[in-house]
Design a protein around this motif. Structure first.
Motif, short mmCIF file in Angstrom:
data_model
loop_
_atom_site.label_atom_id
_atom_site.label_comp_id
_atom_site.label_asym_id
_atom_site.label_seq_id
_atom_site.Cartn_x
_atom_site.Cartn_y
_atom_site.Cartn_z
N UNK A 123 -86.99 51.94 -36.88
CA UNK A 123 -86.53 52.18 -38.26
C UNK A 123 -87.65 51.98 -39.27
N UNK A 124 -88.67 51.24 -38.91
CA UNK A 124 -89.77 50.98 -39.83
C UNK A 124 -90.94 51.95 -39.66
N UNK A 125 -91.01 52.60 -38.51
CA UNK A 125 -92.07 53.58 -38.26
C UNK A 125 -91.45 54.95 -38.33
N UNK A 126 -91.98 55.79 -39.16
CA UNK A 126 -91.33 57.03 -39.55
C UNK A 126 -91.09 58.04 -38.42
N UNK A 127 -92.05 58.26 -37.55
CA UNK A 127 -91.95 59.35 -36.57
C UNK A 127 -91.30 58.95 -35.25
N UNK A 128 -90.73 57.76 -35.17
CA UNK A 128 -90.15 57.30 -33.91
C UNK A 128 -88.64 57.50 -33.91
N UNK A 129 -88.15 58.00 -32.79
CA UNK A 129 -86.70 58.16 -32.63
C UNK A 129 -86.12 56.86 -32.09
N UNK A 130 -84.82 56.76 -32.10
CA UNK A 130 -84.17 55.56 -31.59
C UNK A 130 -84.37 55.49 -30.07
N UNK A 131 -84.75 54.33 -29.56
CA UNK A 131 -84.93 54.22 -28.12
C UNK A 131 -83.58 54.22 -27.41
N UNK A 132 -83.59 54.70 -26.18
CA UNK A 132 -82.37 54.70 -25.39
C UNK A 132 -82.08 53.32 -24.84
N UNK A 133 -81.01 53.25 -24.03
CA UNK A 133 -80.67 51.98 -23.40
C UNK A 133 -81.79 51.62 -22.43
N UNK A 134 -82.16 50.35 -22.41
CA UNK A 134 -83.23 49.82 -21.56
C UNK A 134 -84.59 50.46 -21.86
#
Length: 121
Positions: A82-93
């Protein structure tokens, strides 16, 4: 008039000796072919050399599918997507980590690199 002639004679005697004093530079074709147009003229490698084992680990670049070891990652940090703009939400594990200027998505199950976002920092 005599001074002009004396000066010309003195110059005529000095010029051949001055020309011989200069070293002759000869370049072999093989030596010229060895260096291309991108050569800066210096033959020494000026890249920083890793001297200690810790510095050798900082140079490592990860590729997709590599096993991730945080001790080999330069500038290791866990990242919040959420703080780094180009990163998507990580999946489980999965989690995002920083290694050098890159962001890596690492699987927590088998500790492998799933995705790389290069030069994000």
């Amino acid at each position: 008039m005599n001074k002009v002639i004396a000066t010309l004679l003195a110059a005529a005697l000095v010029v051949p000796f001055a020309a011989e004093a200069q070293p002759v530079q000869r370049h072999d074709r093989a030596e010229q072919a060895r260096y291309n147009q991108h050569d800066r003229g210096d033959r020494h490698d000026r890249r920083p050399q890793a001297t200690s084992p810790r510095q050798q680990h900082q140079i490592h670049r990860f590729a997709r599918g590599d096993r991730f070891d945080r001790n080999r990652a330069a500038n290791y940090r866990r990242l919040d997507h959420r703080q780094v703009r180009r990163l998507s939400a990580p999946g489980r594990n999965q989690m995002w980590v920083r290694s050098g200027n890159d962001a890596l998505l690492v699987s927590l199950r088998n500790n492998t690199v799933q995705r790389i976002v290069p030069n994000i920092f």
